[in-house]
Design a protein around this motif. Structure first.
Motif, PDB file in Angstrom:
ATOM      1  N   UNK A  88       0.715  -1.224   0.034  1.00  0.00           N
ATOM      2  CA  UNK A  88       0.049  -0.091   0.069  1.00  0.00           C
ATOM      3  C   UNK A  88       0.956   1.372  -0.022  1.00  0.00           C
ATOM      4  N   UNK A  89       1.995   1.313   0.195  1.00  0.00           N
ATOM      5  CA  UNK A  89       3.106   2.213   0.090  1.00  0.00           C
ATOM      6  C   UNK A  89       3.567   2.541  -1.542  1.00  0.00           C
ATOM      7  N   UNK A  90       3.625   3.617  -2.062  1.00  0.00           N
ATOM      8  CA  UNK A  90       4.542   4.011  -3.183  1.00  0.00           C
ATOM      9  C   UNK A  90       5.918   4.198  -2.745  1.00  0.00           C
ATOM     10  N   UNK A 128      17.648  -3.620   4.907  1.00  0.00           N
ATOM     11  CA  UNK A 128      16.169  -2.830   4.675  1.00  0.00           C
ATOM     12  C   UNK A 128      16.042  -2.462   3.099  1.00  0.00           C
ATOM     13  N   UNK A 129      17.294  -2.217   2.389  1.00  0.00           N
ATOM     14  CA  UNK A 129      16.964  -1.871   1.210  1.00  0.00           C
ATOM     15  C   UNK A 129      16.312  -0.482   1.051  1.00  0.00           C
ATOM     16  N   UNK A 130      15.164  -0.795   0.217  1.00  0.00           N
ATOM     17  CA  UNK A 130      14.401   0.394  -0.173  1.00  0.00           C
ATOM     18  C   UNK A 130      13.834   0.865   1.147  1.00  0.00           C
ATOM     19  N   UNK A 131      13.719   0.209   2.289  1.00  0.00           N
ATOM     20  CA  UNK A 131      13.033   0.319   3.608  1.00  0.00           C
ATOM     21  C   UNK A 131      11.712  -0.187   3.535  1.00  0.00           C
ATOM     22  N   UNK A 132      11.443  -1.158   2.384  1.00  0.00           N
ATOM     23  CA  UNK A 132      10.084  -1.650   2.396  1.00  0.00           C
ATOM     24  C   UNK A 132       9.442  -1.986   3.411  1.00  0.00           C
TER      25      UNK A 132
END
Ligand code: GLN
Length: 293
Positions: A88-90, A128-132
């Motif tokens: 649900x997050x972009x 975490x990478x992109x923080x997803x």
């Protein structure tokens, strides 16, 4: 997607999409890339259908042609668009981070279940990478104190920009897995690299950072390190939840057992494959020495 000199350049929306299909670009990908080239939202696919015969501005065609060529060369659509939806997050993404996968939402859902009865849970996301994962958890649990680490400065820059844009207060830092981490987590989650160095699927992932994908000869190097180090950083009763490869469920279960985790369980991904495994650290065998019985 260069037209031959004797061929007219595609001049309408429909012609551009046909040109992309002829090159082997998937229909949905082509629609998303064309919307991007037209500076329209990815949710505007109905607009494309309704404007089949609209003339395409030259700038849009040129942008679409270059995106199409990059797609044909194997770049993930998410990098070409610069963003990816996750839980649900972009999220903004680029080649510094792995593209978040829908399968990883399984890990997020499981973590939310584990934390459901806890007030202000403490959570650590490793790699975490992109923080997803961290951002999805923070979005769902504003009361949680969420830390997220990555070894890559580039990845942290992407994650921090996502957090700032979304207004989510995850605390990011650069670290090698659990080195220097706090010792009071209710939950440690990770989608670490887990692909074996010689895996035949790796060439298809060549545009993504190898450091986010590859973990030694059997793909388990990082999972081994995380499982061994996690007990010293979990509260008694805390959970360690890990994503892993489709055929690594038994191996990860064995690692968790060997390090003294209890209530070991797994969760299946969207394809019905055991994709995440985890367990509870009871603390009973001594917090800092999981090998002591
Ligand atoms: N799930 C990814 C893939 O197989 C790999 C992610 C990872 O190594 N953590 O494409």
């Amino acid at each position: 997607m260069t037209a031959r000199p004797d061929e007219p350049k595609p001049s309408t929306v429909a012609q551009a999409l046909r040109a992309a299909a002829a090159l082997g670009v998937d229909r949905l990908d082509a629609q998303l890339l064309l919307l991007h080239a037209l500076q329209r939202s990815a949710h505007d696919r109905a607009w494309l259908l309704a404007h089949d015969n609209d003339a395409l501005p030259a700038a849009a065609w040129n942008a679409f042609a270059s995106l199409g060529m990059r797609r044909v060369a194997g770049e993930p659509v998410a990098y070409l668009l610069g963003e990816k939806e996750f839980h649900g997050l972009t999220l903004q993404v680029d080649a510094r981070v792995l593209v978040p996968r829908p399968d990883t939402e399984t890990l997020v859902e499981w973590a939310l279940e584990c934390a459901a009865d806890l007030q202000a849970p403490t959570v650590l996301d490793l790699g975490t990478g992109s923080g997803a994962i961290a951002l999805a958890l923070q979005q769902a649990r504003p009361d949680a104190r969420i830390d997220a680490v990555d070894a890559s400065a580039g990845a942290l820059a992407v994650a921090q920009a996502n957090a700032a844009r979304l207004g989510l207060p995850v605390r990011f830092s650069q670290a090698d897995w659990l080195d220097g981490a706090a010792t009071d987590y209710d939950l440690i989650v990770s989608n670490p690299p887990y692909i074996a160095a010689g895996d035949p699927h790796l060439p298809a992932l060549a545009h993504e950072p190898a450091s986010a994908l590859v973990a030694g000869a059997d793909g388990l190097d990082d999972l081994r390190r995380i499982v061994a180090a996690a007990p010293a950083h979990l509260r008694a009763g805390g959970w360690l939840l890990l994503e892993h490869g489709h055929d690594q469920g038994d191996a990860v279960r064995a690692l968790l057992q060997a390090c003294g985790f209890e209530r070991i369980a797994n969760r299946h991904d969207l394809a019905g494959i055991a994709r995440c495994s985890g367990g509870v650290w009871s603390g009973a065998t001594g917090k800092n020495s999981p090998a002591v019985k």
